[in-house]
Design a protein around this motif. Structure first.
Motif, PDB file in Angstrom:
ATOM      1  N   ALA A 149       0.844  -1.189   0.000  1.00 47.66           N
ATOM      2  CA  ALA A 149       0.000   0.000   0.000  1.00 47.66           C
ATOM      3  C   ALA A 149       0.880   1.240   0.000  1.00 47.66           C
ATOM      4  CB  ALA A 149      -0.918   0.019   1.227  1.00 47.66           C
ATOM      5  N   ALA A 150       0.284   2.339  -0.394  1.00 49.08           N
ATOM      6  CA  ALA A 150       0.947   3.634  -0.308  1.00 49.08           C
ATOM      7  C   ALA A 150       0.051   4.565   0.492  1.00 49.08           C
ATOM      8  CB  ALA A 150       1.202   4.202  -1.701  1.00 49.08           C
ATOM      9  N   HIS A 151       0.650   5.303   1.398  1.00 52.42           N
ATOM     10  CA  HIS A 151      -0.077   6.320   2.148  1.00 52.42           C
ATOM     11  C   HIS A 151       0.150   7.629   1.398  1.00 52.42           C
ATOM     12  CE1 HIS A 151      -1.687   8.848   5.170  1.00 52.42           C
ATOM     13  NE2 HIS A 151      -1.492   8.048   6.216  1.00 52.42           N
ATOM     14  N   LYS A 152      -0.853   8.048   0.651  1.00 45.86           N
ATOM     15  CA  LYS A 152      -0.697   9.198  -0.239  1.00 45.86           C
ATOM     16  C   LYS A 152      -1.196  10.498   0.381  1.00 45.86           C
ATOM     17  CE  LYS A 152      -0.451   7.043  -4.758  1.00 45.86           C
ATOM     18  NZ  LYS A 152      -0.870   7.178  -6.167  1.00 45.86           N
ATOM     19  N   SER A 153      -1.222  10.555   1.680  1.00 40.17           N
ATOM     20  CA  SER A 153      -1.654  11.770   2.372  1.00 40.17           C
ATOM     21  C   SER A 153      -0.566  12.252   3.318  1.00 40.17           C
ATOM     22  CB  SER A 153      -2.968  11.515   3.115  1.00 40.17           C
ATOM     23  OG  SER A 153      -3.989  11.168   2.204  1.00 40.17           O
ATOM     24  N   THR A 154       0.640  12.338   2.789  1.00 38.89           N
ATOM     25  CA  THR A 154       1.789  12.790   3.571  1.00 38.89           C
ATOM     26  C   THR A 154       2.497  13.919   2.831  1.00 38.89           C
ATOM     27  OG1 THR A 154       3.137  11.024   2.573  1.00 38.89           O
ATOM     28  CG2 THR A 154       2.177  10.577   4.724  1.00 38.89           C
ATOM     29  N   VAL A 155       2.811  14.981   3.554  1.00 37.54           N
ATOM     30  CA  VAL A 155       3.565  16.106   3.001  1.00 37.54           C
ATOM     31  C   VAL A 155       4.948  16.095   3.647  1.00 37.54           C
ATOM     32  CG1 VAL A 155       3.658  18.591   2.621  1.00 37.54           C
ATOM     33  CG2 VAL A 155       1.436  17.432   2.723  1.00 37.54           C
ATOM     34  N   TRP A 156       5.981  15.946   2.827  1.00 36.63           N
ATOM     35  CA  TRP A 156       7.344  15.805   3.334  1.00 36.63           C
ATOM     36  C   TRP A 156       8.035  17.163   3.331  1.00 36.63           C
ATOM     37  CZ3 TRP A 156       9.228  11.185   5.178  1.00 36.63           C
ATOM     38  CH2 TRP A 156       8.353  10.093   5.024  1.00 36.63           C
ATOM     39  N   TYR A 157       8.824  17.392   4.373  1.00 37.36           N
ATOM     40  CA  TYR A 157       9.457  18.700   4.489  1.00 37.36           C
ATOM     41  C   TYR A 157      10.867  18.590   5.056  1.00 37.36           C
ATOM     42  CZ  TYR A 157       8.425  18.583   9.549  1.00 37.36           C
ATOM     43  OH  TYR A 157       8.361  18.243  10.883  1.00 37.36           O
ATOM     44  N   SER A 158      11.641  19.650   4.787  1.00 36.51           N
ATOM     45  CA  SER A 158      12.987  19.771   5.332  1.00 36.51           C
ATOM     46  C   SER A 158      12.906  20.478   6.678  1.00 36.51           C
ATOM     47  CB  SER A 158      13.865  20.581   4.374  1.00 36.51           C
ATOM     48  OG  SER A 158      15.015  21.060   5.031  1.00 36.51           O
ATOM     49  N   ALA A 276      13.588  23.789  -2.663  1.00 37.28           N
ATOM     50  CA  ALA A 276      12.250  23.925  -2.088  1.00 37.28           C
ATOM     51  C   ALA A 276      12.251  23.346  -0.684  1.00 37.28           C
ATOM     52  CB  ALA A 276      11.205  23.223  -2.954  1.00 37.28           C
ATOM     53  N   GLY A 277      11.232  23.727   0.091  1.00 38.76           N
ATOM     54  CA  GLY A 277      11.157  23.268   1.470  1.00 38.76           C
ATOM     55  C   GLY A 277      10.266  22.065   1.683  1.00 38.76           C
ATOM     56  N   MET A 278       9.318  21.836   0.758  1.00 38.24           N
ATOM     57  CA  MET A 278       8.348  20.753   0.920  1.00 38.24           C
ATOM     58  C   MET A 278       8.090  20.056  -0.410  1.00 38.24           C
ATOM     59  SD  MET A 278       5.351  22.440   3.355  1.00 38.24           S
ATOM     60  CE  MET A 278       5.411  24.099   2.642  1.00 38.24           C
ATOM     61  N   VAL A 279       7.700  18.806  -0.335  1.00 35.98           N
ATOM     62  CA  VAL A 279       7.210  18.079  -1.497  1.00 35.98           C
ATOM     63  C   VAL A 279       6.046  17.214  -1.026  1.00 35.98           C
ATOM     64  CG1 VAL A 279       8.938  16.237  -1.179  1.00 35.98           C
ATOM     65  CG2 VAL A 279       7.769  16.496  -3.385  1.00 35.98           C
ATOM     66  N   TYR A 280       4.903  17.374  -1.717  1.00 32.36           N
ATOM     67  CA  TYR A 280       3.780  16.505  -1.388  1.00 32.36           C
ATOM     68  C   TYR A 280       3.866  15.234  -2.225  1.00 32.36           C
ATOM     69  CZ  TYR A 280      -0.307  13.934  -2.239  1.00 32.36           C
ATOM     70  OH  TYR A 280      -1.112  12.851  -2.423  1.00 32.36           O
ATOM     71  N   GLU A 281       3.809  14.125  -1.582  1.00 35.58           N
ATOM     72  CA  GLU A 281       3.552  12.813  -2.194  1.00 35.58           C
ATOM     73  C   GLU A 281       3.502  11.763  -1.093  1.00 35.58           C
ATOM     74  OE1 GLU A 281       2.385  10.716  -4.078  1.00 35.58           O
ATOM     75  OE2 GLU A 281       1.792  12.088  -5.652  1.00 35.58           O
ATOM     76  N   GLY A 282       3.398  10.514  -1.510  1.00 28.33           N
ATOM     77  CA  GLY A 282       3.177   9.438  -0.565  1.00 28.33           C
ATOM     78  C   GLY A 282       4.396   9.070   0.260  1.00 28.33           C
ATOM     79  N   ASP A 283       4.216   8.062   1.076  1.00 20.64           N
ATOM     80  CA  ASP A 283       5.277   7.609   1.971  1.00 20.64           C
ATOM     81  C   ASP A 283       6.531   7.204   1.216  1.00 20.64           C
ATOM     82  OD1 ASP A 283       5.209   4.376   1.658  1.00 20.64           O
ATOM     83  OD2 ASP A 283       3.199   5.197   1.487  1.00 20.64           O
ATOM     84  N   PHE A 284       6.383   6.872  -0.075  1.00 24.32           N
ATOM     85  CA  PHE A 284       7.519   6.413  -0.863  1.00 24.32           C
ATOM     86  C   PHE A 284       8.545   7.521  -1.122  1.00 24.32           C
ATOM     87  CE2 PHE A 284       3.501   6.675  -3.174  1.00 24.32           C
ATOM     88  CZ  PHE A 284       3.700   7.799  -3.981  1.00 24.32           C
ATOM     89  N   PHE A 304       4.255  15.613   7.593  1.00 23.57           N
ATOM     90  CA  PHE A 304       3.045  15.865   8.375  1.00 23.57           C
ATOM     91  C   PHE A 304       1.862  15.386   7.537  1.00 23.57           C
ATOM     92  CE2 PHE A 304       4.076  19.886   6.186  1.00 23.57           C
ATOM     93  CZ  PHE A 304       2.893  20.187   5.524  1.00 23.57           C
ATOM     94  N   PRO A 305       0.762  14.992   8.180  1.00 22.71           N
ATOM     95  CA  PRO A 305      -0.395  14.520   7.420  1.00 22.71           C
ATOM     96  C   PRO A 305      -0.938  15.616   6.512  1.00 22.71           C
ATOM     97  CG  PRO A 305      -0.611  13.981   9.758  1.00 22.71           C
ATOM     98  CD  PRO A 305       0.543  14.924   9.636  1.00 22.71           C
ATOM     99  N   PHE A 306      -1.406  15.222   5.324  1.00 19.95           N
ATOM    100  CA  PHE A 306      -2.043  16.206   4.451  1.00 19.95           C
ATOM    101  C   PHE A 306      -3.166  16.849   5.264  1.00 19.95           C
ATOM    102  CE2 PHE A 306      -4.352  18.213   1.127  1.00 19.95           C
ATOM    103  CZ  PHE A 306      -3.465  18.352   0.061  1.00 19.95           C
ATOM    104  N   PRO A 307      -3.147  18.172   5.387  1.00 22.00           N
ATOM    105  CA  PRO A 307      -4.047  18.808   6.354  1.00 22.00           C
ATOM    106  C   PRO A 307      -5.493  18.893   5.886  1.00 22.00           C
ATOM    107  CG  PRO A 307      -2.698  20.448   5.242  1.00 22.00           C
ATOM    108  CD  PRO A 307      -2.199  19.122   4.775  1.00 22.00           C
ATOM    109  N   ALA A 308      -6.375  19.003   6.859  1.00 22.04           N
ATOM    110  CA  ALA A 308      -7.807  19.115   6.587  1.00 22.04           C
ATOM    111  C   ALA A 308      -8.109  20.395   5.816  1.00 22.04           C
ATOM    112  CB  ALA A 308      -8.583  19.096   7.899  1.00 22.04           C
ATOM    113  N   VAL A 309      -9.066  20.293   4.900  1.00 20.94           N
ATOM    114  CA  VAL A 309      -9.425  21.415   4.039  1.00 20.94           C
ATOM    115  C   VAL A 309     -10.798  21.949   4.419  1.00 20.94           C
ATOM    116  CG1 VAL A 309      -9.748  22.176   1.650  1.00 20.94           C
ATOM    117  CG2 VAL A 309      -8.101  20.354   2.171  1.00 20.94           C
ATOM    118  N   ALA A 310     -10.875  23.227   4.669  1.00 19.01           N
ATOM    119  CA  ALA A 310     -12.158  23.927   4.851  1.00 19.01           C
ATOM    120  C   ALA A 310     -13.078  23.240   5.845  1.00 19.01           C
ATOM    121  CB  ALA A 310     -12.860  24.080   3.502  1.00 19.01           C
TER     122      ALA A 310
END
Length: 439
Positions: A149-158, A276-284, A304-310
């Motif tokens: 599986a892939a967890h595609k709700s992760t935002v990776w950052y420095s 850049a400081g961040m890249v959004y993609e999955g756990d991979f 950090f988890p992809f954050p809640a929207v609105a």
């Protein structure tokens, strides 16, 4: 949190070696005791490089347990085309690792697949949340076993970039945009966006849509029961466009993003010369950051988890590779035994220990994962249970959701290039979807 049975009591090492199950009984792995000696199992899948090497460790564990030899063939991204040609040529593999729900459904409806054995299905019922069985089933029959599986709700950052900007991981989408602005103001563009790979843009959309519109609408859109011109789609595109239209937040602006593929987007954040400081993609993302750039996951590279929207809930979007048995394969007994093996925590622990892997199997000991960050991602995926939603584009016909240069991939690339008219993009998406689902 595990759902139906207690966390496996075996250590990762014991699981990887396949010596015993909890309580000391032999682990069942599709026959055991070398009874498949003399047979050669042919497995096809998209994996190459490090992923293929790690999957080979799983194949080797199966060989050690059953005596069957294995051969792996990498199909590249066009699994449907490659497998179809092999079937027509009388050279069908025994097992295919299918990365898209839509392709699994296509294979089943073409009568290419053998339903899973009762043993494998029982393991799925024991070890998986029901949603994974649903995604592996077609017309009430279970054909696919989700192994990776892939967890595609992760935002990776420095962490260094965040420290320089004086920010912490955000909790909401609006906070993420403010965080991005602060990172950009500190001298480093906020996001590396892999716009050259259209699939990454579908993942951006899906996370926003799931959080903003909710799981019921998500399911309806995934099945094309509502049109892509629905107001919820336009709203999600508008939300995404607020990021894509701000050139200061994206490394290289829209033009730079459209010439950046996924590995390069990770390099822009975690490579030797950060852009850049961040890249959004999955756990991979972790695998590339670690293997190619020597980053310590959890220290030099965090998520950090992809954050809640609105005001919505945090989304958990997943992808995955399902093992299926082809009817035209030459070794049906070995093929089904392999799927029975893959359904066990033991098989998943082999790759979990190697890294770059998450399992939807709820009874894999979290200690099997090689680092704390992957354990966190695995736990998040398991805790989501039935609220996990499979990658929407992977549920669609390949012509719409899974083909380079056409359908959703291309239209979202066009939207990245010019995000000024979300309603027009929604209309184009609907036209492409209607054509693909009809055919």
């Amino acid at each position: 949190m595990l759902r139906r049975t207690a966390l496996a009591c075996c250590s990762a090492l014991t699981l990887a070696l396949g010596a015993t199950a909890c309580g000391g009984d032999p682990v069942s792995a599709g026959g055991g005791s070398k009874e498949l000696s003399g047979q050669t199992l042919n497995v096809a899948g998209v994996w190459s490089g490090a992923e293929q090497k790690n999957f080979q460790k799983v194949l080797d564990a199966f060989t050690e347990k059953t005596g069957a030899k294995t051969q792996f063939v990498s199909t590249g991204d066009n699994v449907s085309t490659v497998v179809g040609s092999k079937i027509e040529g009388g050279n069908a593999p025994d097992v295919v690792m299918v990365p898209q729900v839509g392709v699994l459904q296509q294979f089943a409806r073409k009568n290419w697949l053998t339903p899973l054995s009762k043993t494998a299905e029982k393991s799925v019922d024991t070890n998986y949340a029901p949603v994974w069985k649903d995604y592996g089933s077609v017309d009430g029959k279970l054909y696919g076993l989700y192994f990776k599986a892939a967890h595609k709700s992760t935002v990776w950052y420095s962490p260094e970039a965040f420290e320089q900007a004086g920010v912490k991981p955000p909790a909401t989408y609006d906070e993420m945009l403010k965080t991005a602005q602060a990172v950009s103001d500190s001298g480093l563009p906020a996001f590396a966006v892999a716009g050259e790979d259209g699939w990454t843009l579908t993942d951006w959309f899906e996370n926003i849509y799931l959080s903003q519109a909710g799981p019921e609408k998500y399911d309806q859109l995934a099945q094309h029961k509502i049109k892509w011109t629905d107001p919820t789609v336009v709203k999600a595109l508008t939300t995404l466009g607020s990021l894509f239209s701000d050139k200061k937040l994206i490394a290289g602006g829209q033009k730079g993003a459209l010439s950046t593929d996924f590995p390069a987007s990770v390099e822009k954040v975690f490579g030797p010369d950060p852009e850049a400081g961040m890249v959004y993609e999955g756990d991979f993302v972790a695998g590339i950051a670690k293997d190619q750039f020597g980053k310590k996951i959890g220290e030099d590279a965090r998520f950090f988890p992809f954050p809640a929207v609105a005001g919505g809930k945090e989304p958990v979007v997943s992808g995955g590779d399902a093992a299926v048995v082809l009817k035209d394969g030459k070794n049906p007994k070995a093929a089904m035994a392999f799927l029975e093996f893959l359904a066990t925590p033991e098989a998943a622990a082999v790759w979990a220990e190697a890294g770059g892997f998450l399992s939807p199997n709820e009874n894999v000991d979290l200690a099997a994962y090689g680092d704390v960050t992957l354990r966190e991602a695995a736990k998040s995926l398991i805790d989501a249970g039935d609220s996990v939603r499979f990658d929407m584009s992977d549920q669609a016909p390949a012509a719409f959701g899974g083909t380079k240069g056409t359908g959703e991939w291309k239209l979202l690339q066009d939207f990245l290039r010019d995000p000024s008219n979300p309603a027009a993009t929604a209309a184009q998406l609907e036209a492409a979807a209607a054509k693909a689902y009809k055919s």
